[in-house]
Motif scaffolding. Structure first.
Motif, PDB file in Angstrom:
ATOM      1  N   CYS A 188      27.058 -40.320  32.393  1.00 58.35           N
ATOM      2  CA  CYS A 188      25.778 -40.539  33.088  1.00 58.35           C
ATOM      3  C   CYS A 188      25.528 -39.441  34.119  1.00 58.35           C
ATOM      4  CB  CYS A 188      25.769 -41.903  33.764  1.00 58.35           C
ATOM      5  SG  CYS A 188      25.566 -43.308  32.653  1.00 58.35           S
ATOM      6  N   LEU A 189      26.572 -39.110  34.875  1.00 63.52           N
ATOM      7  CA  LEU A 189      26.429 -38.060  35.891  1.00 63.52           C
ATOM      8  C   LEU A 189      26.041 -36.733  35.253  1.00 63.52           C
ATOM      9  CD1 LEU A 189      29.500 -38.785  38.207  1.00 63.52           C
ATOM     10  CD2 LEU A 189      27.106 -39.336  38.659  1.00 63.52           C
ATOM     11  N   LYS A 190      26.592 -36.474  34.080  1.00 65.72           N
ATOM     12  CA  LYS A 190      26.318 -35.208  33.390  1.00 65.72           C
ATOM     13  C   LYS A 190      24.926 -35.179  32.762  1.00 65.72           C
ATOM     14  CE  LYS A 190      31.172 -34.170  32.346  1.00 65.72           C
ATOM     15  NZ  LYS A 190      31.237 -33.027  33.272  1.00 65.72           N
ATOM     16  N   ASN A 191      24.244 -36.332  32.774  1.00 66.68           N
ATOM     17  CA  ASN A 191      22.896 -36.401  32.207  1.00 66.68           C
ATOM     18  C   ASN A 191      21.827 -35.933  33.185  1.00 66.68           C
ATOM     19  OD1 ASN A 191      23.823 -37.377  29.761  1.00 66.68           O
ATOM     20  ND2 ASN A 191      23.435 -39.526  30.253  1.00 66.68           N
ATOM     21  N   GLY A 192      22.247 -35.268  34.244  1.00 71.32           N
ATOM     22  CA  GLY A 192      21.275 -34.726  35.198  1.00 71.32           C
ATOM     23  C   GLY A 192      21.017 -35.601  36.397  1.00 71.32           C
ATOM     24  N   VAL A 193      21.930 -36.525  36.700  1.00 74.18           N
ATOM     25  CA  VAL A 193      21.781 -37.407  37.866  1.00 74.18           C
ATOM     26  C   VAL A 193      21.864 -36.586  39.154  1.00 74.18           C
ATOM     27  CG1 VAL A 193      22.973 -39.207  39.191  1.00 74.18           C
ATOM     28  CG2 VAL A 193      22.593 -39.507  36.741  1.00 74.18           C
ATOM     29  N   LYS A 194      20.980 -36.890  40.095  1.00 72.74           N
ATOM     30  CA  LYS A 194      20.965 -36.197  41.391  1.00 72.74           C
ATOM     31  C   LYS A 194      21.498 -37.059  42.529  1.00 72.74           C
ATOM     32  CE  LYS A 194      19.068 -32.481  39.716  1.00 72.74           C
ATOM     33  NZ  LYS A 194      19.876 -31.245  39.586  1.00 72.74           N
ATOM     34  N   LEU A 195      21.421 -38.392  42.362  1.00 73.73           N
ATOM     35  CA  LEU A 195      21.831 -39.295  43.431  1.00 73.73           C
ATOM     36  C   LEU A 195      22.420 -40.557  42.811  1.00 73.73           C
ATOM     37  CD1 LEU A 195      19.939 -40.013  46.714  1.00 73.73           C
ATOM     38  CD2 LEU A 195      20.655 -41.954  45.326  1.00 73.73           C
ATOM     39  N   VAL A 219      18.450 -41.185  39.133  1.00 69.59           N
ATOM     40  CA  VAL A 219      19.272 -41.880  40.120  1.00 69.59           C
ATOM     41  C   VAL A 219      20.163 -42.872  39.385  1.00 69.59           C
ATOM     42  CG1 VAL A 219      19.277 -43.415  42.120  1.00 69.59           C
ATOM     43  CG2 VAL A 219      17.526 -41.625  41.923  1.00 69.59           C
ATOM     44  N   LEU A 220      21.452 -42.806  39.634  1.00 65.68           N
ATOM     45  CA  LEU A 220      22.417 -43.653  38.931  1.00 65.68           C
ATOM     46  C   LEU A 220      22.628 -44.974  39.663  1.00 65.68           C
ATOM     47  CD1 LEU A 220      24.586 -44.010  36.696  1.00 65.68           C
ATOM     48  CD2 LEU A 220      26.194 -42.858  38.228  1.00 65.68           C
ATOM     49  N   ILE A 221      22.622 -46.070  38.895  1.00 65.79           N
ATOM     50  CA  ILE A 221      22.960 -47.397  39.410  1.00 65.79           C
ATOM     51  C   ILE A 221      23.976 -48.032  38.467  1.00 65.79           C
ATOM     52  CG2 ILE A 221      20.697 -47.711  40.493  1.00 65.79           C
ATOM     53  CD1 ILE A 221      20.016 -49.620  38.177  1.00 65.79           C
ATOM     54  N   GLN A 222      24.560 -49.158  38.913  1.00 67.24           N
ATOM     55  CA  GLN A 222      25.543 -49.883  38.096  1.00 67.24           C
ATOM     56  C   GLN A 222      25.103 -51.340  37.990  1.00 67.24           C
ATOM     57  OE1 GLN A 222      28.653 -48.617  40.865  1.00 67.24           O
ATOM     58  NE2 GLN A 222      29.827 -47.801  39.140  1.00 67.24           N
ATOM     59  N   SER A 223      24.464 -51.675  36.893  1.00 68.19           N
ATOM     60  CA  SER A 223      23.985 -53.049  36.720  1.00 68.19           C
ATOM     61  C   SER A 223      25.123 -53.955  36.242  1.00 68.19           C
ATOM     62  CB  SER A 223      22.837 -53.070  35.704  1.00 68.19           C
ATOM     63  OG  SER A 223      23.323 -52.887  34.384  1.00 68.19           O
ATOM     64  N   PRO A 224      24.970 -55.280  36.472  1.00 65.34           N
ATOM     65  CA  PRO A 224      23.876 -55.958  37.180  1.00 65.34           C
ATOM     66  C   PRO A 224      23.982 -55.713  38.683  1.00 65.34           C
ATOM     67  CG  PRO A 224      25.590 -57.528  36.575  1.00 65.34           C
ATOM     68  CD  PRO A 224      25.985 -56.227  35.960  1.00 65.34           C
ATOM     69  N   VAL A 225      22.849 -55.395  39.307  1.00 65.26           N
ATOM     70  CA  VAL A 225      22.911 -54.977  40.712  1.00 65.26           C
ATOM     71  C   VAL A 225      21.672 -55.437  41.467  1.00 65.26           C
ATOM     72  CG1 VAL A 225      21.795 -52.716  40.438  1.00 65.26           C
ATOM     73  CG2 VAL A 225      23.630 -53.004  42.144  1.00 65.26           C
ATOM     74  N   TYR A 226      21.798 -55.449  42.776  1.00 66.97           N
ATOM     75  CA  TYR A 226      20.754 -55.835  43.726  1.00 66.97           C
ATOM     76  C   TYR A 226      19.386 -55.282  43.299  1.00 66.97           C
ATOM     77  CZ  TYR A 226      18.738 -56.115  48.517  1.00 66.97           C
ATOM     78  OH  TYR A 226      17.968 -56.376  49.622  1.00 66.97           O
ATOM     79  N   PRO A 227      18.388 -56.147  43.065  1.00 69.04           N
ATOM     80  CA  PRO A 227      17.103 -55.710  42.502  1.00 69.04           C
ATOM     81  C   PRO A 227      16.401 -54.559  43.211  1.00 69.04           C
ATOM     82  CG  PRO A 227      17.272 -58.086  42.380  1.00 69.04           C
ATOM     83  CD  PRO A 227      18.475 -57.622  43.157  1.00 69.04           C
ATOM     84  N   PRO A 228      16.430 -54.442  44.567  1.00 72.70           N
ATOM     85  CA  PRO A 228      15.766 -53.295  45.197  1.00 72.70           C
ATOM     86  C   PRO A 228      16.319 -51.934  44.795  1.00 72.70           C
ATOM     87  CG  PRO A 228      16.003 -55.043  46.802  1.00 72.70           C
ATOM     88  CD  PRO A 228      16.786 -55.465  45.590  1.00 72.70           C
TER      89      PRO A 228
END
Length: 389
Positions: free
Chosen positions: A157-164, A114-123
């Motif tokens: 990152c997306l090409k690294n097998g990210v699904k969501l 699952v891809l995120i973009q830090s720094p980001v909301y802890p949950p």
């Protein structure tokens, strides 16, 4: 504006912000709480009137979410964000964080990335980890006092097998309102790589002019078909404790999969008072919101000017949205532990440490200015005391 100047004692109401501060900051001192993202303002009078009327009825049995609630959301999205949606696209959830968890469970498998973009909301981190998925992080880049997306890194990152992809839009804590160009580029890359997008748009009503929130799913039918949008009145109208939010998705297959998760855990409706408050807020809260935004801009300007004059080592990242200020303290040359100690033990003021938002948060703190101006002034004075120590 006098409405927002009221100092309301929240002690004795089981307020996380005001009554859990000592536990959170691990101190016995009396700390001024300027951390967790709720406001010290009463909601619109129309909301409290609707709740009082419901209480006066006196019977609180099983309640369903009427079509009129969805109609209020449809109307709000069209008026505030020029986004035409259908009532049938809306599902309900006690909050955006549970919605993130449901989307992850419904649309990915254990071990998926699952891809995120830090720094980001802890949950964002906790929902990925608690559901046995793997975090793929594309850290935001700070350039010219603003944050940007490294699209080369994003695509890799997306090409690294990210699904969501979990998109924070507007972004918490850095306060960015993503532009149409940025949104299209992210969405198109997700489409190319068959990545589902979950767009957390809980702060979408707290936008400062001339910025404009563009719902990601409003850009095209193709993008909408691969996007789940999460919204709530909780941040906009200070209703978090009533636990009511909405999931908006035009993709029927996605909706069925999310409904299946609800069935598995026995969730079938919202809190009665959350239902009442959500509809009242979306139908009658706009004037209150416009006044709130003006007041928040005044608080933000106060902080910017005060820091510039008294603590020039600290820099506010100019927010395009939210009532949360991302403050760069790196010029102090302190470790994060020492920075936290300085504000808590010397200043007696509690901010969210930047490290709680992941990589890129080192040397920052997040300050909540959704409070009376007198509280903001007190917080600034305590910051000054801390630095002078």
């Amino acid at each position: 504006m006098d409405f927002f100047e009221q100092n309301i004692n929240r002690i004795g109401t089981s307020s996380v912000k005001w009554e859990r501060t000592k536990q959170v900051f691990k101190t016995d001192e009396e700390i001024l709480p300027m951390w967790v993202a709720d406001m010290d303002f009463r909601p619109p009078e129309a909301v409290t009137d609707a709740l009082k009327e419901r209480v006066e009825h006196g019977i609180f049995g099983y309640t369903f979410t009427a079509d009129s609630v969805g109609e209020s959301i449809v109307s709000w999205m069209e008026k505030r964000h020029n986004w035409e949606i259908k009532n049938s696209w809306i599902q309900y959830s006690p909050g955006v964080v549970p919605s993130i968890g449901k989307a992850i469970q419904a649309l990915t498998e254990p071990g998926d990335k699952v891809l995120i973009q830090s720094p980001v909301y802890p949950p964002f981190y906790s929902m990925v980890k608690e559901n046995n998925r793997v975090i793929e992080n594309c850290q935001l880049v700070k350039k010219n006092e603003q944050y940007e997306i490294d699209f080369n890194a994003f695509e890799q990152c997306l090409k690294n097998g990210v699904k969501l992809f979990l998109l924070c839009h507007p972004h918490n804590p850095v306060g960015r309102v993503w532009t149409e160009e940025e949104l299209r580029k992210m969405a198109e890359l997700c489409l190319e790589n068959d990545v589902v997008i979950v767009s957390d748009e809980i702060h979408s009503d707290l936008i400062f002019k001339p910025n404009k929130h563009i719902p990601l799913a409003s850009l095209s039918e193709e993008i909408a078909d691969q996007t789940i949008t999460l919204v709530a009145p909780s941040k906009t109208f200070n209703l978090a404790g009533l636990q009511a939010s909405a999931i908006i998705c035009s993709n029927n297959d996605y909706r069925l999969k999310i409904s299946a998760i609800d069935k598995q855990i026995g969730a079938f409706t919202l809190n009665t008072f959350g239902i009442v408050a959500m509809e009242a807020a979306y139908r009658q809260g706009e004037e209150w919101l416009e006044e709130l935004l003006q007041y928040l801009e005044g608080n933000i300007e106060l902080v910017e000017n005060y820091l510039s004059e008294h603590m020039p080592e600290l820099k506010v990242v100019k927010p395009e949205a939210t009532y949360l200020l991302w403050i760069d303290c790196r010029q102090l040359g302190l470790s994060d532990a020492k920075l936290n100690h300085l504000f808590v033990e010397k200043g007696k003021v509690g901010f969210n440490p930047g490290t709680s938002f992941g990589k890129g948060g080192e040397g920052f703190v997040r300050m909540n200015v959704a409070c009376p101006r007198s509280t903001v002034k007190e917080g600034l004075a305590r910051m000054k005391t801390a630095l002078q120590s």
